[in-house]
Scaffold this active site. Sequence first.
Site, mmCIF file in Angstrom:
data_model
loop_
_atom_site.group_PDB
_atom_site.id
_atom_site.type_symbol
_atom_site.label_atom_id
_atom_site.label_comp_id
_atom_site.label_asym_id
_atom_site.label_seq_id
_atom_site.Cartn_x
_atom_site.Cartn_y
_atom_site.Cartn_z
ATOM 1 N N ARG B 256 31.786 5.720 34.309
ATOM 2 C CA ARG B 256 30.957 4.721 33.638
ATOM 3 C C ARG B 256 31.286 4.754 32.152
ATOM 4 N NH1 ARG B 256 26.241 6.308 31.361
ATOM 5 N NH2 ARG B 256 25.352 7.573 33.006
ATOM 6 N N HIS B 260 24.145 4.210 30.802
ATOM 7 C CA HIS B 260 23.532 3.954 32.113
ATOM 8 C C HIS B 260 22.917 2.557 32.122
ATOM 9 C CE1 HIS B 260 20.874 4.208 35.557
ATOM 10 N NE2 HIS B 260 19.858 3.953 34.755
ATOM 11 N N TYR B 269 24.485 13.175 25.738
ATOM 12 C CA TYR B 269 24.873 14.096 26.814
ATOM 13 C C TYR B 269 26.375 14.148 27.094
ATOM 14 C CZ TYR B 269 24.234 9.659 29.400
ATOM 15 O OH TYR B 269 24.285 8.348 29.809
#
Lengths: 325, 361
Positions: B256, B260, B269
């Site tokens: 990705r 998100h 992160y």
Amino acid sequence: MTELTLVQAVNRGLAEAMRRDPNVLVLGEDVGVNGGVFRATDGLLKEFGEERVLDTPLSETGIVGTAIGMALYGLKPVAEIQFLDFIYPAFDQIVSELAKFRYRSGGQYPCPVVIRTPYGGGIKGGLYHSQSTEAYFCHTAGLKVVIPSTPADAKGLLLTAIQDEDPVMFLEPKRIYRSVSGEVPDGDVRVPFGRARLVRDGTDVSIFAYGAMVPVASEAADTLAAEGISAEVIDLRSLVPLDEAAAVASVEKTGRAVIVHEAARFCGFGAELAALLAEKALYSLKAPIARVTGYDTPFPYALEHLYLPNAARVAHAARETVRSG
Amino acid sequence: MNSGASSTGTRSPPSAPAVSLTPAELLESYKTMVLSRATDERCLTLQRQGRIGFYVPASGQEAAQVGCARALSGDDWIFPAYREIGVALARGVSLERLFDQFIGNSGDLSKGRQMPNHYGFREQRFVTASSPIGTQITQAVGAAIAARRKRDPIVTVTFFGDGATSSNDFHAGLNFAGVYRAPTIFFCQNNQWAISLPREKQTRSATLAEKAHAYGFDGVVVDGTDLEAVYGAVATARARALAGQGPTLIEAQVYRFGPHSTSDDPHRYRTDAEVAHWKETDPVQRLKQRLSAAGQLDEPRDQMLWEAARGEVSRALEAAERRPPVEPASFFDDVFARPTPRLEAERAEFDALVQQGVVKP
């Protein structure tokens, strides 16, 4: 007409629907070879075969999720959850998926699944084979919730549920699966949703009940009649949609209301019914509305006879409402 | 043509089907992937501008999505998650309908009821998505069993991510599919991150595909940045399902590239270096190189394709922004096939509040 027990009437209803429509199938734990732990699906595997009577792995979310997929594709699945107490692994599928499919797709994807499940206490089933958590489902938009108390209604409401275009929670009062029997019409005789059943005409107090509490309410009405109190007993039987007009009309006539259910009192279905009567029939009320329900505790095993409403408690509550106004 | 796919266990690997994409199909696939990427890029901006409320980007996953969709029949049923724009486009859903949904206007088939990316199109057999993770997996199995019951020669395909392999419905769905030999393809886009949780913390399993073995059927790992590899793996799984050989779990390994969702900040992160590393195998670039090497595409033609895609996005957006909003009282519709007396009463109450000026739609 045939004399049947309540669980036999469920069985006949399933067989009738399956004979009429090849798209109807049943699935659940132990529903095939074993005929269901309560024998509600007895004989169906033999008559309809494995493609229409599916013994499933032990997963409620699997059962309901699979049933949803079947319904989306155009079948009419009737899923059995062995006890209402075990439905929670499927709660996400029921609340997030089943109840919302039609709505969230703008009407593109109707999802007419019927979920049959035995509920309620009085069978020495303890914490996890006794509960009455119908309110969870009544609170969720998009689900219909019906609960029969007679064999005729068990078959008639089930046939209506299977024909319905929307998801239906069909809760079966297992305590009276075999203790209640009665005449059941043969063939495809349906009982409509949204209509309460007048069990007994009365003038002094309205007793509202459903499922296994209907015989309890009737027994209380007998006691009250001997004392000169005329109690009307109404079997709600269709909680969603609710026959609000019948409830209001009864209280306008009697001026008093006693609401009986096995479920815990706080936020139970009786709370909604009491609010409805306060909104729509306050000026007809001669006494405060009374609720006779399970207590706000988990369901006790050894002391269930003290937890569950009985005729003595219902009669007592009715007497109090008559005395107070 | 499944050179990019590998079976992960001791079970017999799927035999390679005699199928591959023609040069024309490869170019069509590339156009769809470019359109998907161009929509993502525009929508991230639109969300920041407040013109759409939310967005879930699919950048990095285009080859997996388009390659999978290309291997299916138009009669197969799709049970998507909310990140499958490449599948929707490859199925022929128009960009305008998608933008109607992103805005939630009167052209939205789901009538403005869901957040962007939670769409469904019955005509394209693309079932309306929800937000809970994994719930579509068991549903796809049920639809596959139903299709077989009706003797329809189709498969169902369900899309989900690496995170969903921890969900209840993943395990229930694979188990049911194994038991009933359901004609279902479980298409997992392992994009390495479930919001902030990396793949290696999602499960101790060496691959996600190997989870299928516990349920008695094949699990296959495929390079999800390679359109043709994905196509081959899905075509094989589809042929097996239709032949009564049961389900397949396909793990398409992708990355990705973006957040998100527009509510997420991936800098919390993961590192830029990691993103840069994966961008070296950008699926759009990869197919571009493949087409260029085959003489199907050159730089000027590629520029034209991108301009056409961006123009199409702009036109769809403008059309959707011109369309009237949803009718205020329409949120009472479709709870049931026919409204209950209670819903009718609530709607009347709402209408009265509007008439009295208490509620201003």
